[in-house]
Design a protein around this motif. Structure first.
Motif, PDB file in Angstrom:
ATOM      1  N   PHE A   1     -16.316   0.392   5.502  1.00  0.00           N
ATOM      2  CA  PHE A   1     -15.905   1.576   5.717  1.00  0.00           C
ATOM      3  C   PHE A   1     -14.336   1.640   5.219  1.00  0.00           C
ATOM      4  O   PHE A   1     -14.076   0.339   4.850  1.00  0.00           O
ATOM      5  N   GLU A   2     -13.770   2.615   5.135  1.00  0.00           N
ATOM      6  CA  GLU A   2     -12.433   2.577   4.505  1.00  0.00           C
ATOM      7  C   GLU A   2     -11.245   2.772   5.733  1.00  0.00           C
ATOM      8  O   GLU A   2     -11.495   3.460   6.680  1.00  0.00           O
ATOM      9  N   GLU A   3     -10.185   1.976   5.691  1.00  0.00           N
ATOM     10  CA  GLU A   3      -8.940   1.972   6.569  1.00  0.00           C
ATOM     11  C   GLU A   3      -7.729   1.841   5.453  1.00  0.00           C
ATOM     12  O   GLU A   3      -8.031   0.905   4.607  1.00  0.00           O
ATOM     13  N   VAL A   4      -6.713   2.412   5.964  1.00  0.00           N
ATOM     14  CA  VAL A   4      -5.643   2.275   5.001  1.00  0.00           C
ATOM     15  C   VAL A   4      -5.823   2.501   3.529  1.00  0.00           C
ATOM     16  O   VAL A   4      -5.192   1.692   2.553  1.00  0.00           O
TER      17      VAL A   4
ATOM     18  N   LEU B   1       0.919  -1.031   0.017  1.00  0.00           N
ATOM     19  CA  LEU B   1      -0.006  -0.066  -0.126  1.00  0.00           C
ATOM     20  C   LEU B   1       0.799   1.074  -0.005  1.00  0.00           C
ATOM     21  O   LEU B   1       0.594   2.276   0.169  1.00  0.00           O
ATOM     22  N   GLY B   2       2.280   1.041   0.118  1.00  0.00           N
ATOM     23  CA  GLY B   2       3.175   2.277  -0.124  1.00  0.00           C
ATOM     24  C   GLY B   2       3.072   2.711   1.258  1.00  0.00           C
ATOM     25  O   GLY B   2       3.425   4.242   1.387  1.00  0.00           O
TER      26      GLY B   2
ATOM     27  N   ILE C   1      -8.469   1.048   2.107  1.00  0.00           N
ATOM     28  CA  ILE C   1      -8.950  -0.229   1.337  1.00  0.00           C
ATOM     29  C   ILE C   1     -10.264  -0.339   2.344  1.00  0.00           C
ATOM     30  O   ILE C   1     -10.608   0.168   3.442  1.00  0.00           O
ATOM     31  N   LYS C   2     -11.200  -0.993   1.270  1.00  0.00           N
ATOM     32  CA  LYS C   2     -12.565  -1.074   1.974  1.00  0.00           C
ATOM     33  C   LYS C   2     -12.593  -2.285   2.992  1.00  0.00           C
ATOM     34  O   LYS C   2     -11.804  -3.375   2.605  1.00  0.00           O
ATOM     35  N   HIS C   3     -13.120  -1.968   4.046  1.00  0.00           N
ATOM     36  CA  HIS C   3     -13.281  -2.884   5.160  1.00  0.00           C
ATOM     37  C   HIS C   3     -14.498  -3.263   5.643  1.00  0.00           C
ATOM     38  O   HIS C   3     -15.319  -2.430   5.313  1.00  0.00           O
ATOM     39  N   PHE C   4     -14.605  -4.457   6.393  1.00  0.00           N
ATOM     40  CA  PHE C   4     -16.098  -4.745   6.996  1.00  0.00           C
ATOM     41  C   PHE C   4     -15.708  -5.224   8.533  1.00  0.00           C
ATOM     42  O   PHE C   4     -14.765  -5.810   8.578  1.00  0.00           O
ATOM     43  N   LYS C   5     -16.596  -4.730   9.197  1.00  0.00           N
ATOM     44  CA  LYS C   5     -16.410  -5.150  10.791  1.00  0.00           C
ATOM     45  C   LYS C   5     -17.041  -6.604  10.701  1.00  0.00           C
ATOM     46  O   LYS C   5     -18.041  -7.100   9.896  1.00  0.00           O
ATOM     47  N   MET C   6     -16.234  -7.441  11.471  1.00  0.00           N
ATOM     48  CA  MET C   6     -16.668  -8.884  11.432  1.00  0.00           C
ATOM     49  C   MET C   6     -16.813  -9.346  12.936  1.00  0.00           C
ATOM     50  O   MET C   6     -15.874  -8.723  13.832  1.00  0.00           O
TER      51      MET C   6
ATOM     52  N   ILE D   1     -11.579  -6.148   2.330  1.00  0.00           N
ATOM     53  CA  ILE D   1     -12.433  -6.847   1.713  1.00  0.00           C
ATOM     54  C   ILE D   1     -12.270  -8.233   0.839  1.00  0.00           C
ATOM     55  O   ILE D   1     -12.757  -9.175   0.812  1.00  0.00           O
ATOM     56  N   ASN D   2     -10.715  -8.056   0.678  1.00  0.00           N
ATOM     57  CA  ASN D   2     -10.116  -9.482  -0.042  1.00  0.00           C
ATOM     58  C   ASN D   2     -10.338 -10.574   0.816  1.00  0.00           C
ATOM     59  O   ASN D   2     -10.207 -11.658   0.486  1.00  0.00           O
ATOM     60  N   ALA D   3     -10.301 -10.184   2.263  1.00  0.00           N
ATOM     61  CA  ALA D   3     -10.274 -11.358   3.181  1.00  0.00           C
ATOM     62  C   ALA D   3     -11.366 -11.887   3.799  1.00  0.00           C
ATOM     63  O   ALA D   3     -11.245 -12.691   4.606  1.00  0.00           O
ATOM     64  N   VAL D   4     -12.552 -11.195   3.515  1.00  0.00           N
ATOM     65  CA  VAL D   4     -13.834 -11.540   3.951  1.00  0.00           C
ATOM     66  C   VAL D   4     -14.047 -12.876   3.606  1.00  0.00           C
ATOM     67  O   VAL D   4     -14.635 -13.530   4.723  1.00  0.00           O
TER      68      VAL D   4
END
Ligand SMILES: CC(C)(COP(=O)(O)OP(=O)(O)OC[C@H]1O[C@@H](n2cnc3c(N)ncnc32)[C@H](O)[C@@H]1OP(=O)(O)O)[C@@H](O)C(=O)NCCC(=O)NCCS
Length: 144
Positions: free
Chosen positions: A130-133, A30-31, A135-140, A112-115
Motif C-alpha cells: 500500500f502507499e504511505e507518504v 520526500l519534501g 512510498i510503497k509499504h508493506f505491513k509486517m 519497501i527499501n527497508a523490508v
C-alpha cells in the motif's frame, strides 16, 4: 562504538533532538515536514533512542494499539551511521522492553527499501503493498 540506548520522555531534550533526526532521514528526502499536531499525538508513545556521546544517532517511536499490539514507527538511523548495526541494536532493545511490558506482538509499516532490514530481524510481510507518504509499504509483524 560506545553507544547508549534509552527511552526518552516526551518533550525531553533528547526526544526533541530525535525529531530533527526523523525529519532529516524520513521527511526531508520526500519534501515533507512534520505537522506540529502530528507530533503532539506522540505524547503517550515511546521514544527509544541510540545516543553516541550526547547525540541521537538512531531512533524509533512505539505506539500502543487498542488490541494490545505495539506498532514500531519512525525508524531512522543517521546516514553517517547506517549499516553499522545500530538499527538492529535499537530493534533488539525495543523488543526486550516490550517483552518486559507484556507485549506479545509487534506490527509495523515498512517502506519497501527497508523490508530486507526487517526480514533479517524476523519480521514477516502480511497482505498486499500500500502507499504511505508517497512510498510503497508493506505491513509486517513479529510475535515476541
Ligand atoms: C532502515 C534503517 C533504519 C536500518 O538501520 P541501520 O542502522 O542501517 O541497520 P543495521 O546496520 O542494523 O542493518 C542490519 C542489517 O540490515 C541490512 N539493511 C539495512 N538497511 C537495509 C536496506 N535498506 N536494504 C537492505 N538491507 C538493509 C544491513 O545490511 C544489515 O545486514 P547484515 O546484518 O547482513 O549486515 C536505516 O538504513 C535507515 O534509517 N534508512 C532510511 C530510513 C528508513 O527507510 N527507515 C525505515 C522506515 S520503515
Amino acid at each position: 562504538m560506545n553507544t547508549q540506548i534509552l527511552k526518552a520522555p516526551y518533550n525531553s531534550k533528547q526526544q526533541v533532538q530525535s525529531i530533527a533526526l526523523r525529519k532529516l532521514v524520513l521527511r526531508t528526502p520526500l519534501g515533507l515536514e512534520f505537522e506540529p499536531e502530528e507530533l503532539k499525538t506522540e505524547f503517550d508513545q515511546w521514544h527509544v533512542l541510540v545516543l553516541y556521546k550526547t547525540v541521537v544517532i538512531a531512533c524509533n517511536v512505539v505506539k500502543f494499539l487498542e488490541n494490545g499490539d505495539a506498532k514500531i514507527r519512525q525508524v531512522a538511523t543517521h546516514p553517517s551511521y547506517q549499516g553499522k548495526g545500530l538499527g538492529s541494536l535499537l530493534n533488539k532493545k525495543t523488543e526486550e522492553i516490550l517483552i518486559e511490558n507484556g507485549i506479545k506482538k509487534v506490527v509495523l509499516h515498512a517502506r519497501i527499501n527497508a523490508v530486507p532490514f526487517y526480514e533479517k530481524l524476523s519480521y514477516t510481510i502480511t497482505g498486499d503493498s500500500f502507499e504511505e507518504v508517497g512510498i510503497k509499504h508493506f505491513k509486517m509483524f513479529k510475535k515476541l
